[in-house]
Design a protein around this motif. Structure first.
Motif, PDB file in Angstrom:
ATOM      1  N   PHE A   4      -3.652  -5.905   7.571  1.00 43.40           N
ATOM      2  CA  PHE A   4      -3.486  -5.589   6.166  1.00 43.40           C
ATOM      3  C   PHE A   4      -4.645  -6.155   5.366  1.00 43.40           C
ATOM      4  CE2 PHE A   4       0.752  -5.620   8.028  1.00 43.40           C
ATOM      5  CZ  PHE A   4       1.225  -4.393   7.615  1.00 43.40           C
ATOM      6  N   GLY A   5      -4.747  -5.688   4.122  1.00 41.19           N
ATOM      7  CA  GLY A   5      -5.799  -6.155   3.251  1.00 41.19           C
ATOM      8  C   GLY A   5      -5.695  -7.644   3.001  1.00 41.19           C
ATOM      9  N   GLY A   6      -6.800  -8.255   2.704  1.00 44.40           N
ATOM     10  CA  GLY A   6      -6.792  -9.684   2.471  1.00 44.40           C
ATOM     11  C   GLY A   6      -7.924 -10.119   1.577  1.00 44.40           C
ATOM     12  N   ILE A   7      -7.874 -11.382   1.168  1.00 47.04           N
ATOM     13  CA  ILE A   7      -8.889 -11.994   0.325  1.00 47.04           C
ATOM     14  C   ILE A   7      -9.429 -13.211   1.048  1.00 47.04           C
ATOM     15  CG2 ILE A   7      -9.268 -13.255  -1.840  1.00 47.04           C
ATOM     16  CD1 ILE A   7      -7.230 -11.444  -3.136  1.00 47.04           C
ATOM     17  N   GLY A   8     -10.751 -13.379   0.999  1.00 44.67           N
ATOM     18  CA  GLY A   8     -11.374 -14.523   1.652  1.00 44.67           C
ATOM     19  C   GLY A   8     -11.930 -15.502   0.641  1.00 44.67           C
ATOM     20  N   ARG A  21      -3.933 -13.000   3.940  1.00 44.19           N
ATOM     21  CA  ARG A  21      -3.574 -11.618   4.250  1.00 44.19           C
ATOM     22  C   ARG A  21      -2.376 -11.172   3.426  1.00 44.19           C
ATOM     23  NH1 ARG A  21      -7.468  -8.571   6.606  1.00 44.19           N
ATOM     24  NH2 ARG A  21      -8.629  -9.829   8.103  1.00 44.19           N
ATOM     25  N   ASP A  22      -2.485  -9.956   2.898  1.00 45.38           N
ATOM     26  CA  ASP A  22      -1.414  -9.373   2.103  1.00 45.38           C
ATOM     27  C   ASP A  22      -0.627  -8.395   2.973  1.00 45.38           C
ATOM     28  OD1 ASP A  22       0.221  -8.451   0.148  1.00 45.38           O
ATOM     29  OD2 ASP A  22      -1.338  -7.490  -1.049  1.00 45.38           O
ATOM     30  N   GLN A  28       3.407  -1.208   4.004  1.00 40.77           N
ATOM     31  CA  GLN A  28       2.263  -0.310   4.023  1.00 40.77           C
ATOM     32  C   GLN A  28       0.963  -1.101   3.936  1.00 40.77           C
ATOM     33  OE1 GLN A  28       4.049  -0.736   1.251  1.00 40.77           O
ATOM     34  NE2 GLN A  28       2.928  -0.216  -0.616  1.00 40.77           N
ATOM     35  N   VAL A  29      -0.114  -0.470   4.384  1.00 42.13           N
ATOM     36  CA  VAL A  29      -1.423  -1.107   4.360  1.00 42.13           C
ATOM     37  C   VAL A  29      -1.899  -1.226   2.915  1.00 42.13           C
ATOM     38  CG1 VAL A  29      -3.849  -0.862   5.012  1.00 42.13           C
ATOM     39  CG2 VAL A  29      -2.048  -0.278   6.644  1.00 42.13           C
ATOM     40  N   ILE A  30      -2.422  -2.381   2.567  1.00 42.56           N
ATOM     41  CA  ILE A  30      -2.968  -2.615   1.240  1.00 42.56           C
ATOM     42  C   ILE A  30      -4.484  -2.465   1.302  1.00 42.56           C
ATOM     43  CG2 ILE A  30      -3.278  -4.295  -0.618  1.00 42.56           C
ATOM     44  CD1 ILE A  30      -0.465  -3.261  -0.426  1.00 42.56           C
ATOM     45  N   GLY A  31      -5.010  -1.454   0.599  1.00 41.92           N
ATOM     46  CA  GLY A  31      -6.448  -1.282   0.538  1.00 41.92           C
ATOM     47  C   GLY A  31      -7.018  -2.056  -0.634  1.00 41.92           C
ATOM     48  N   MET A  32      -7.938  -2.967  -0.379  1.00 39.61           N
ATOM     49  CA  MET A  32      -8.523  -3.773  -1.449  1.00 39.61           C
ATOM     50  C   MET A  32      -9.971  -3.380  -1.668  1.00 39.61           C
ATOM     51  SD  MET A  32      -6.904  -7.567  -0.899  1.00 39.61           S
ATOM     52  CE  MET A  32      -5.130  -7.819  -1.139  1.00 39.61           C
TER      53      MET A  32
END
Length: 230
Positions: A4-8, A21-22, A28-32
């Motif tokens: 899944f989408g995430g922030i670093g 990770r989100d 559902q997959v999170i598109g960032m």
């Protein structure tokens, strides 16, 4: 395994990178996409849906507006987004989480946006070939036609004289719109395939850009008396 989408987060002192990770609502997959940090330290990401990450609680909050792309921190804690997919609206998420949407007259696929010092919003309509201006107080949207067979405005900046700058993604020129007159002045870019995604204005008034297809970073500025009234 689905990622899944995430922030670093990079700690420049230790060089340690931490990822968050989100998982996303309903799995559902999170598109960032574009990431910004607001005045409270929250991390916002456009994409689908809009997400807000609280680095203190490590929690993600979702706002159900898919297909967003441009992402800018506004005034009073507001966060602004364009919706490139399906010719969508200009979106504002307030600091209380209220979502408001405005639909431009032209189905022009808004790409990037900037908030001026008076709180009004400028945005590029890449497919429509226009520059849009939204007054959130009245809800009025005014559009400015841009020159050329394929103006294709992408990146946008507001300089310290309140002139509106954009790059033409397909014509390889930089454009300056005077919001008082609607007049556009075009400046040739020194390389083909301009491919500028964003501008950043520094404290000296220079506009910085990255041109991915030319593998270059640069800036430009003008000692120009042309100003827009505010």
């Amino acid at each position: 395994e689905v990622l899944f989408g995430g922030i670093g987060h990079l700690n420049p002192l230790t060089k340690e990178i931490t990822e968050y990770r989100d998982k996303g609502p309903d799995g559902q997959v999170i598109g960032m996409d574009t990431v910004r940090v607001d005045a409270s330290g929250n991390i916002w990401s456009s994409g689908g849906p809009i997400t807000r990450f609280n680095p203190t609680t490590k929690e993600f909050t979702h706002f159900d507006t898919p297909g967003t792309y441009g992402n800018v921190v506004g005034k009073n804690g507001d966060e602004w987004f364009t919706t490139f997919r399906d010719d969508g609206p200009i979106v504002r998420v307030s600091k209380t989480g209220e979502v408001t949407k405005w639909n431009p007259p032209t189905k022009g696929k808004p790409e990037r946006l900037q908030v001026d010092s008076d709180g009004t919003v400028w945005f590029t309509e890449r497919v429509g070939g226009k520059m849009g201006h939204l007054d959130p107080e009245t809800g009025n949207i005014k559009e400015f036609d841009l020159p050329g067979p394929s103006p294709s405005p992408y990146a946008i900046a507001i300089d310290r004289n309140h002139m509106i700058w954009y790059d033409s993604h397909e014509q390889d020129v930089l454009g300056r719109l005077n919001p008082n007159t609607g007049e556009v002045t075009e400046f040739p870019f020194p390389h083909s395939e301009i491919s500028i995604r964003e501008f950043f204005v520094d404290s000296q008034g220079r506009l910085w850009f990255g041109s991915s297809s030319n593998n270059k970073v640069g800036y430009f500025y003008f000692q120009d008396p042309v100003t827009a009234s505010k």
